[in-house]
Design an enzyme around this catalytic site. Sequence first.
Site, PDB file in Angstrom:
ATOM      1  N   LYS A 188       9.164 -13.218 -11.617  1.00 12.83           N
ATOM      2  CA  LYS A 188       9.279 -12.165 -10.608  1.00 12.83           C
ATOM      3  C   LYS A 188       9.564 -12.815  -9.257  1.00 12.83           C
ATOM      4  O   LYS A 188       8.679 -13.390  -8.630  1.00 12.83           O
ATOM      5  CB  LYS A 188       8.007 -11.317 -10.496  1.00 12.83           C
ATOM      6  CG  LYS A 188       8.312 -10.054  -9.682  1.00 12.83           C
ATOM      7  CD  LYS A 188       7.128  -9.452  -8.998  1.00 12.83           C
ATOM      8  CE  LYS A 188       6.845 -10.015  -7.640  1.00 12.83           C
ATOM      9  NZ  LYS A 188       7.895  -9.840  -6.626  1.00 12.83           N
ATOM     10  N   GLU A 263       0.516 -22.662  -5.422  1.00 16.20           N
ATOM     11  CA  GLU A 263       1.061 -23.394  -4.264  1.00 16.20           C
ATOM     12  C   GLU A 263       1.071 -22.406  -3.112  1.00 16.20           C
ATOM     13  O   GLU A 263       1.875 -21.474  -3.090  1.00 16.20           O
ATOM     14  CB  GLU A 263       2.467 -23.893  -4.559  1.00 16.20           C
ATOM     15  CG  GLU A 263       2.463 -25.031  -5.549  1.00 16.20           C
ATOM     16  CD  GLU A 263       3.842 -25.596  -5.840  1.00 16.20           C
ATOM     17  OE1 GLU A 263       4.808 -25.200  -5.168  1.00 16.20           O
ATOM     18  OE2 GLU A 263       3.936 -26.433  -6.741  1.00 16.20           O
ATOM     19  N   CYS A 297       6.511 -24.055   3.571  1.00 18.98           N
ATOM     20  CA  CYS A 297       5.079 -24.289   3.352  1.00 18.98           C
ATOM     21  C   CYS A 297       4.639 -25.631   3.908  1.00 18.98           C
ATOM     22  O   CYS A 297       3.523 -25.782   4.375  1.00 18.98           O
ATOM     23  CB  CYS A 297       4.754 -24.195   1.870  1.00 18.98           C
ATOM     24  SG  CYS A 297       5.707 -25.344   0.879  1.00 18.98           S
ATOM     25  N   GLU A 394      -1.475 -19.655   9.705  1.00 20.21           N
ATOM     26  CA  GLU A 394      -0.091 -19.945   9.320  1.00 20.21           C
ATOM     27  C   GLU A 394       0.816 -18.855   9.890  1.00 20.21           C
ATOM     28  O   GLU A 394       0.665 -17.679   9.545  1.00 20.21           O
ATOM     29  CB  GLU A 394       0.041 -19.978   7.792  1.00 20.21           C
ATOM     30  CG  GLU A 394       1.437 -20.387   7.347  1.00 20.21           C
ATOM     31  CD  GLU A 394       1.631 -20.330   5.835  1.00 20.21           C
ATOM     32  OE1 GLU A 394       1.257 -19.310   5.224  1.00 20.21           O
ATOM     33  OE2 GLU A 394       2.174 -21.302   5.279  1.00 20.21           O
TER      34      GLU A 394
HETATM   35  P1  NAD Z   1       3.515 -13.570  -0.702  1.00 21.56           P
HETATM   36  O1  NAD Z   1       2.231 -14.104  -1.209  1.00 21.56           O
HETATM   37  O2  NAD Z   1       3.504 -12.365   0.146  1.00 21.56           O
HETATM   38  O3  NAD Z   1       4.493 -13.241  -1.915  1.00 21.56           O
HETATM   39  C1  NAD Z   1       4.847 -14.201  -2.885  1.00 21.56           C
HETATM   40  C2  NAD Z   1       5.159 -13.491  -4.186  1.00 21.56           C
HETATM   41  O4  NAD Z   1       3.975 -12.874  -4.665  1.00 21.56           O
HETATM   42  C3  NAD Z   1       6.194 -12.390  -4.053  1.00 21.56           C
HETATM   43  O5  NAD Z   1       7.036 -12.417  -5.183  1.00 21.56           O
HETATM   44  C4  NAD Z   1       5.339 -11.130  -4.044  1.00 21.56           C
HETATM   45  O6  NAD Z   1       6.011  -9.991  -4.499  1.00 21.56           O
HETATM   46  C5  NAD Z   1       4.239 -11.534  -5.006  1.00 21.56           C
HETATM   47  N1  NAD Z   1       2.996 -10.770  -4.877  1.00 21.56           N
HETATM   48  C6  NAD Z   1       2.458 -10.196  -3.767  1.00 21.56           C
HETATM   49  N2  NAD Z   1       1.297  -9.569  -4.072  1.00 21.56           N
HETATM   50  C7  NAD Z   1       1.082  -9.767  -5.403  1.00 21.56           C
HETATM   51  C8  NAD Z   1       0.059  -9.374  -6.304  1.00 21.56           C
HETATM   52  N3  NAD Z   1      -0.994  -8.660  -5.908  1.00 21.56           N
HETATM   53  N4  NAD Z   1       0.168  -9.748  -7.608  1.00 21.56           N
HETATM   54  C9  NAD Z   1       1.209 -10.486  -8.032  1.00 21.56           C
HETATM   55  N5  NAD Z   1       2.225 -10.868  -7.222  1.00 21.56           N
HETATM   56  C10 NAD Z   1       2.156 -10.529  -5.914  1.00 21.56           C
HETATM   57  O7  NAD Z   1       4.225 -14.800   0.022  1.00 21.56           O
HETATM   58  P2  NAD Z   1       5.599 -14.758   0.830  1.00 21.56           P
HETATM   59  O8  NAD Z   1       5.357 -14.065   2.122  1.00 21.56           O
HETATM   60  O9  NAD Z   1       6.686 -14.291  -0.089  1.00 21.56           O
HETATM   61  O10 NAD Z   1       5.849 -16.323   1.068  1.00 21.56           O
HETATM   62  C11 NAD Z   1       5.338 -17.042   2.132  1.00 21.56           C
HETATM   63  C12 NAD Z   1       4.105 -17.823   1.724  1.00 21.56           C
HETATM   64  O11 NAD Z   1       4.407 -18.707   0.653  1.00 21.56           O
HETATM   65  C13 NAD Z   1       3.570 -18.699   2.836  1.00 21.56           C
HETATM   66  O12 NAD Z   1       2.178 -18.599   2.904  1.00 21.56           O
HETATM   67  C14 NAD Z   1       3.973 -20.113   2.385  1.00 21.56           C
HETATM   68  O13 NAD Z   1       3.186 -21.154   2.911  1.00 21.56           O
HETATM   69  C15 NAD Z   1       3.856 -19.986   0.919  1.00 21.56           C
HETATM   70  N6  NAD Z   1       4.614 -21.044   0.238  1.00 21.56           N
HETATM   71  C16 NAD Z   1       3.922 -22.077  -0.321  1.00 21.56           C
HETATM   72  C17 NAD Z   1       4.609 -23.121  -0.938  1.00 21.56           C
HETATM   73  C18 NAD Z   1       3.865 -24.298  -1.527  1.00 21.56           C
HETATM   74  O14 NAD Z   1       4.471 -25.051  -2.260  1.00 21.56           O
HETATM   75  N7  NAD Z   1       2.588 -24.495  -1.228  1.00 21.56           N
HETATM   76  C19 NAD Z   1       6.000 -23.102  -0.972  1.00 21.56           C
HETATM   77  C20 NAD Z   1       6.674 -22.032  -0.381  1.00 21.56           C
HETATM   78  C21 NAD Z   1       5.959 -20.995   0.224  1.00 21.56           C
END
Ligand code: NAD
Length: 500
Positions: A188, A263, A297, A394
């Site tokens: 997804k 992550e 990230c 963040e």
């Molecule tokens: P997000 O957590 O809002 O969404 C990520 C994914 O999770 C999306 O596909 C979203 O639809 C899904 N999601 C949201 N709620 C959910 C739920 N209740 N159940 C299942 N899936 C759900 O994150 P974002 O805003 O898309 O991305 C930014 C974040 O990602 C930042 O915090 C960044 O640091 C992190 N990130 C971390 C890494 C790493 O390797 N540590 C890499 C890239 C991004």
Amino acid sequence: MRETALKSVQAMAAQYGDGMLSHFIDGKPRDGAGTAFDVYDPSTGNVISQARDATADEVDDAVAAAHRAFPEWSATPPETRRKILNKVADLIVARADEIAAVECLDSGQAWRFMSKAALRGAENFRFFADRAPSAADGLALPSAEHLNYTSRKAIGPVAVITPWNTPFMLSTWKIAPALAAGCTVVHKPAEWSPYSARLLVEIAHEAGLPDGVFNAVNGLGETTGKRLTEHPDIKAIAFVGESSTGSAIMRQGATTLKRVHFELGGKNPVVVFDDADIERAVDAAVFMIYSLNGQRCTSSSRLLVQRSIYDSFTAKVAERAKNLKVGDPFDKATEVGPLIHPRHLAKVSSYMEIATSQGATIAAGGAPVEGDGFYFQPTLFTGAEQTMRVAQEEIFGPVLTAIPFDDEADAIAKANDVEYGLAGYLWTSDVGRALRVSEAMDVGMVWVNSENVRHLPTPFGGTKSSGIGRDGGDWSFDFYMETKNVALAKGTHKIQRLGA
Ligand code: NAD
């Protein structure tokens, strides 16, 4: 390039009866019946097109396809998996420009970075493809009267849930090892950037991946994502995204005892001592916060500078920040593109008031760019203190918070004084200090005198609220596979004779 991207997106949408991007289940596009949502071009603010949130039935069908395909795929000779996944890499390379263009259109990331992101995606596939033949290998652990040996086998169908910041590269990073291990996948992608993931699943099938092995469902986190992570036939969840979403997913997966790999977010320090190579440290600090629009990230969003050089160092960074070329992601000269979505622009903007109300100074940027699109000026806060929200939270935009420190102990204390622990960057010419501070930093990864340069065999992941588990090298296989120990007796040990 914009034309290429638009043509590609239209071709994807045309595969669905109503022209709305939906799902790819069991080897073919599947028309969705769920609610439609808008996908934006962040550089103009216009809607590119619409996509559909998966219904519960559609998620179930995707999981059922992965479940059906699992026995055969996990039993497929690893050499065959190796060949198919290398072919995926070849096809990614062949379509690298198209993928990069779609990524620029969909995520707003600048071409200069995205042109390489597709190739990095291909490298991810090659790296794990070539390790497929040894993925099941274990250890020999002989004891006095037994030979113990371990082996691994694929855990089952897995869910992969990814964010929008570098969607294609991140998807390949999570999906390639799962497929190489013999797992089947339901992916997804993030709802704000769904297109390049659709290209990936299409390419994988063109390369000969059997139907059902890799499925993709579009939709929102709280509906499609939730349903997927609660599904009893999903054995593990590989998730990249925000820390709070990780908590929600852990709760959702708890009833069915899912294995999770997270992550998550970061508030990564770049620590600059006064004996550092200042010019290289400035280059790296600027690169690590303003590249990828700060939506990264591992961005070094906290600049910790020794007090004696704090003013001169932050002045250099401010000058660079003001000089960055902000603009159309398709323009090859662009260094900073737009933020992903109006909601994210509002979030990043809100931190300007938060910073100044707590006493920080805006030394560069500080406002959205006027005109169309979701652009935000590269921003630097100086005069910041560790307790301020801009030093702790963040922001995930092109926004850097600079904090002075006095000595090594103060640097370590400030570096660790956040809830996150993903990466740390350290600049010094003193080798002993480099070793001491690296050891003391409570993070999963440290780069000394370097920006983030990835090497695929090394572990990637964070401590504290930044994640659970490691990716890369063999660590990825450990997550996607179950380890079994077999103990073979030499027949010499004494067995207690109860009831004899
Ligand atoms: P997000 O957590 O809002 O969404 C990520 C994914 O999770 C999306 O596909 C979203 O639809 C899904 N999601 C949201 N709620 C959910 C739920 N209740 N159940 C299942 N899936 C759900 O994150 P974002 O805003 O898309 O991305 C930014 C974040 O990602 C930042 O915090 C960044 O640091 C992190 N990130 C971390 C890494 C790493 O390797 N540590 C890499 C890239 C991004």
